[in-house]
Design a protein around this motif. Structure first.
Motif, PDB file in Angstrom:
ATOM      1  N   ARG A  85       0.815  -1.220   0.000  1.00 39.26           N
ATOM      2  CA  ARG A  85       0.000   0.000   0.000  1.00 39.26           C
ATOM      3  C   ARG A  85       0.847   1.268   0.000  1.00 39.26           C
ATOM      4  NH1 ARG A  85      -4.313  -0.380   4.674  1.00 39.26           N
ATOM      5  NH2 ARG A  85      -5.097   1.438   3.543  1.00 39.26           N
ATOM      6  N   CYS A  86       2.154   1.124   0.034  1.00 44.69           N
ATOM      7  CA  CYS A  86       3.064   2.273   0.106  1.00 44.69           C
ATOM      8  C   CYS A  86       3.786   2.453  -1.223  1.00 44.69           C
ATOM      9  CB  CYS A  86       4.077   2.071   1.228  1.00 44.69           C
ATOM     10  SG  CYS A  86       5.276   3.421   1.360  1.00 44.69           S
ATOM     11  N   ALA A  87       3.667   3.664  -1.803  1.00 44.27           N
ATOM     12  CA  ALA A  87       4.330   3.971  -3.065  1.00 44.27           C
ATOM     13  C   ALA A  87       5.658   4.702  -2.866  1.00 44.27           C
ATOM     14  CB  ALA A  87       3.406   4.828  -3.934  1.00 44.27           C
ATOM     15  N   GLY A  88       5.887   5.210  -1.664  1.00 41.13           N
ATOM     16  CA  GLY A  88       7.117   5.938  -1.399  1.00 41.13           C
ATOM     17  C   GLY A  88       7.060   6.572  -0.023  1.00 41.13           C
ATOM     18  N   LEU A  89       8.176   7.145   0.382  1.00 32.91           N
ATOM     19  CA  LEU A  89       8.314   7.671   1.736  1.00 32.91           C
ATOM     20  C   LEU A  89       8.878   9.087   1.716  1.00 32.91           C
ATOM     21  CD1 LEU A  89       9.943   4.428   3.093  1.00 32.91           C
ATOM     22  CD2 LEU A  89       7.788   5.330   3.959  1.00 32.91           C
ATOM     23  N   LEU A  90       8.241   9.963   2.502  1.00 33.47           N
ATOM     24  CA  LEU A  90       8.725  11.323   2.719  1.00 33.47           C
ATOM     25  C   LEU A  90       8.997  11.461   4.210  1.00 33.47           C
ATOM     26  CD1 LEU A  90       6.167  13.189   0.447  1.00 33.47           C
ATOM     27  CD2 LEU A  90       8.600  12.872  -0.018  1.00 33.47           C
ATOM     28  N   LEU A  91      10.266  11.429   4.588  1.00 34.55           N
ATOM     29  CA  LEU A  91      10.662  11.272   5.990  1.00 34.55           C
ATOM     30  C   LEU A  91      11.512  12.466   6.427  1.00 34.55           C
ATOM     31  CD1 LEU A  91      11.688   7.504   5.654  1.00 34.55           C
ATOM     32  CD2 LEU A  91       9.455   8.432   6.382  1.00 34.55           C
ATOM     33  N   ALA A  92      10.863  13.428   7.053  1.00 34.98           N
ATOM     34  CA  ALA A  92      11.559  14.645   7.488  1.00 34.98           C
ATOM     35  C   ALA A  92      11.867  14.580   8.985  1.00 34.98           C
ATOM     36  CB  ALA A  92      10.704  15.868   7.191  1.00 34.98           C
ATOM     37  N   LEU A  93      13.078  14.894   9.333  1.00 38.55           N
ATOM     38  CA  LEU A  93      13.530  15.007  10.728  1.00 38.55           C
ATOM     39  C   LEU A  93      13.293  13.745  11.562  1.00 38.55           C
ATOM     40  CD1 LEU A  93      12.347  18.649  11.597  1.00 38.55           C
ATOM     41  CD2 LEU A  93      14.475  17.910  10.510  1.00 38.55           C
ATOM     42  N   PRO A  94      13.719  12.580  11.113  1.00 38.81           N
ATOM     43  CA  PRO A  94      13.620  11.409  11.994  1.00 38.81           C
ATOM     44  C   PRO A  94      14.416  11.652  13.265  1.00 38.81           C
ATOM     45  CG  PRO A  94      15.106  10.960  10.155  1.00 38.81           C
ATOM     46  CD  PRO A  94      14.425  12.265   9.858  1.00 38.81           C
ATOM     47  N   ALA A  95      13.857  11.188  14.389  1.00 42.15           N
ATOM     48  CA  ALA A  95      14.440  11.545  15.685  1.00 42.15           C
ATOM     49  C   ALA A  95      15.174  10.399  16.356  1.00 42.15           C
ATOM     50  CB  ALA A  95      13.358  12.075  16.623  1.00 42.15           C
ATOM     51  N   TRP A  96      14.766   9.153  16.095  1.00 40.25           N
ATOM     52  CA  TRP A  96      15.459   8.002  16.658  1.00 40.25           C
ATOM     53  C   TRP A  96      15.127   6.761  15.867  1.00 40.25           C
ATOM     54  CZ3 TRP A  96      11.693  10.521  19.821  1.00 40.25           C
ATOM     55  CH2 TRP A  96      10.488   9.839  19.974  1.00 40.25           C
ATOM     56  N   THR A  97      15.925   5.733  16.080  1.00 38.40           N
ATOM     57  CA  THR A  97      15.695   4.426  15.462  1.00 38.40           C
ATOM     58  C   THR A  97      15.462   3.417  16.575  1.00 38.40           C
ATOM     59  OG1 THR A  97      17.246   5.037  13.703  1.00 38.40           O
ATOM     60  CG2 THR A  97      16.638   2.703  13.855  1.00 38.40           C
ATOM     61  N   GLY A  98      14.383   2.623  16.455  1.00 39.26           N
ATOM     62  CA  GLY A  98      14.096   1.645  17.497  1.00 39.26           C
ATOM     63  C   GLY A  98      13.665   2.317  18.787  1.00 39.26           C
ATOM     64  N   ASP A  99      14.215   1.860  19.905  1.00 37.94           N
ATOM     65  CA  ASP A  99      13.829   2.377  21.218  1.00 37.94           C
ATOM     66  C   ASP A  99      14.192   3.859  21.349  1.00 37.94           C
ATOM     67  OD1 ASP A  99      14.251   2.898  24.262  1.00 37.94           O
ATOM     68  OD2 ASP A  99      13.195   0.988  24.176  1.00 37.94           O
ATOM     69  N   GLY A 177      12.596   9.732   0.401  1.00 39.44           N
ATOM     70  CA  GLY A 177      13.312  10.972   0.622  1.00 39.44           C
ATOM     71  C   GLY A 177      13.429  11.216   2.115  1.00 39.44           C
ATOM     72  N   VAL A 178      14.646  11.389   2.595  1.00 38.81           N
ATOM     73  CA  VAL A 178      14.918  11.661   4.012  1.00 38.81           C
ATOM     74  C   VAL A 178      15.520  13.061   4.091  1.00 38.81           C
ATOM     75  CG1 VAL A 178      16.073  10.860   6.101  1.00 38.81           C
ATOM     76  CG2 VAL A 178      15.410   9.204   4.342  1.00 38.81           C
ATOM     77  N   ALA A 179      15.100  13.838   5.077  1.00 39.73           N
ATOM     78  CA  ALA A 179      15.646  15.194   5.191  1.00 39.73           C
ATOM     79  C   ALA A 179      15.942  15.537   6.641  1.00 39.73           C
ATOM     80  CB  ALA A 179      14.683  16.220   4.601  1.00 39.73           C
ATOM     81  N   SER A 180      16.964  16.366   6.811  1.00 36.94           N
ATOM     82  CA  SER A 180      17.403  16.790   8.138  1.00 36.94           C
ATOM     83  C   SER A 180      17.766  18.260   8.107  1.00 36.94           C
ATOM     84  CB  SER A 180      18.622  15.969   8.566  1.00 36.94           C
ATOM     85  OG  SER A 180      19.112  16.391   9.824  1.00 36.94           O
ATOM     86  N   CYS A 181      17.645  18.903   9.264  1.00 34.92           N
ATOM     87  CA  CYS A 181      18.175  20.253   9.442  1.00 34.92           C
ATOM     88  C   CYS A 181      19.533  20.130  10.131  1.00 34.92           C
ATOM     89  CB  CYS A 181      17.230  21.103  10.282  1.00 34.92           C
ATOM     90  SG  CYS A 181      15.724  21.603   9.440  1.00 34.92           S
ATOM     91  N   THR A 182      20.539  20.686   9.524  1.00 36.60           N
ATOM     92  CA  THR A 182      21.899  20.496  10.016  1.00 36.60           C
ATOM     93  C   THR A 182      22.158  21.204  11.347  1.00 36.60           C
ATOM     94  OG1 THR A 182      22.632  22.374   8.669  1.00 36.60           O
ATOM     95  CG2 THR A 182      22.835  20.180   7.694  1.00 36.60           C
ATOM     96  N   ASP A 183      21.279  22.122  11.732  1.00 38.40           N
ATOM     97  CA  ASP A 183      21.474  22.862  12.987  1.00 38.40           C
ATOM     98  C   ASP A 183      20.407  22.511  14.022  1.00 38.40           C
ATOM     99  OD1 ASP A 183      19.408  24.001  11.572  1.00 38.40           O
ATOM    100  OD2 ASP A 183      20.046  26.086  11.852  1.00 38.40           O
ATOM    101  N   ASP A 184      19.844  21.316  13.930  1.00 41.62           N
ATOM    102  CA  ASP A 184      18.766  20.898  14.829  1.00 41.62           C
ATOM    103  C   ASP A 184      19.276  19.814  15.775  1.00 41.62           C
ATOM    104  OD1 ASP A 184      16.515  20.004  16.114  1.00 41.62           O
ATOM    105  OD2 ASP A 184      15.368  19.581  14.295  1.00 41.62           O
TER     106      ASP A 184
END
Length: 234
Positions: A85-99, A177-184
């Motif tokens: 059901r997923c055609a793609g991902l728009l992932l802005a500012l992920p904060a953690w992986t797993g726990d 697409g993954v995006a981050s703010c370099t000063d965050d």
């Protein structure tokens, strides 16, 4: 789905944020590439995460999923559970992986929740916006007041929910697409880099909180451009 037919995007907000901010970040960049956008409104309270995932479950057809911070986490988790059901991902500012233990964003959310419970929403909000950029202060003020008495429960529900594990990310073969703010410091760029490396078809885009002070769409453009690179990569 043909690469000439962009899917609809369904994007979720971050911890203590709302659909208004998601739309302000992504509506313009997505419209520029012909992608329709849906931004489900959060349902504050202890079942916040469950409600976000239910909103994704209610979508029809393959869609772009993701969002900002918590929204990115839940989009990736939903996609791993619903790959057809997923055609793609728009992932802005992920904060953690797993726990979430030890993650700056989770620690900040728990601290804010405790402050709301101790001193009330308005006093906690006054502290939270002290010294931050005016645009961010305005976003926090609108969103936190929108959560009302359910704010503390919502912050804790978001902070306690695991993000996608490494295995979840490596299972996602759609363009991302993954995006981050370099000063965050709350959303470390190292997390975004790790996600982009784990996802089989991903590109990383960057911008800054400083840039967003005059152009909030900078984060959306960075995410959408990274997705386009992944989508058309051969």
């Amino acid at each position: 789905m043909s690469v000439t037919e962009p899917p609809t995007a369904v994007l979720l907000p971050g911890t203590g944020s709302d659909e208004v901010f998601v739309r302000s970040v992504f509506a313009g960049p997505l419209a520029a590439v012909g992608v329709a956008l849906r931004t489900p409104r959060p349902r504050p309270g202890k079942d916040l995460v469950k409600a976000h995932l239910a909103a994704l479950d209610a979508t029809e057809g393959p869609v772009l999923v993701g969002g900002i911070s918590l929204g990115a986490h839940l989009g990736a988790l939903w996609a791993a559970a619903n790959p057809d059901r997923c055609a793609g991902l728009l992932l802005a500012l992920p904060a953690w992986t797993g726990d979430s233990a030890g993650a700056p964003a989770a620690l900040a959310a728990r601290h804010s929740a405790a402050d709301v419970r101790s001193r009330g929403l308005e006093a906690a909000l006054s502290t939270a916006v002290t010294g931050v950029a005016p645009w961010l202060a305005a976003e926090l003020t609108r969103a936190w007041r929108g959560y009302g008495p359910a704010l503390a429960d919502s912050l804790e529900a978001a902070a306690d929910h695991p993000g996608p594990a490494q295995a979840d990310l490596t299972s996602l073969t759609v363009p991302a697409g993954v995006a981050s703010c370099t000063d965050d410091p709350i959303h470390p760029i190292e997390t975004a880099q790790a996600w982009a490396e784990a996802l089989p078809r991903a590109h990383l885009g960057t911008t800054s909180l400083s840039a967003m002070s005059t152009d909030v769409e900078a984060l959306g453009r960075a995410t959408v451009l990274a997705w386009l690179r992944a989508r058309f990569e051969r």
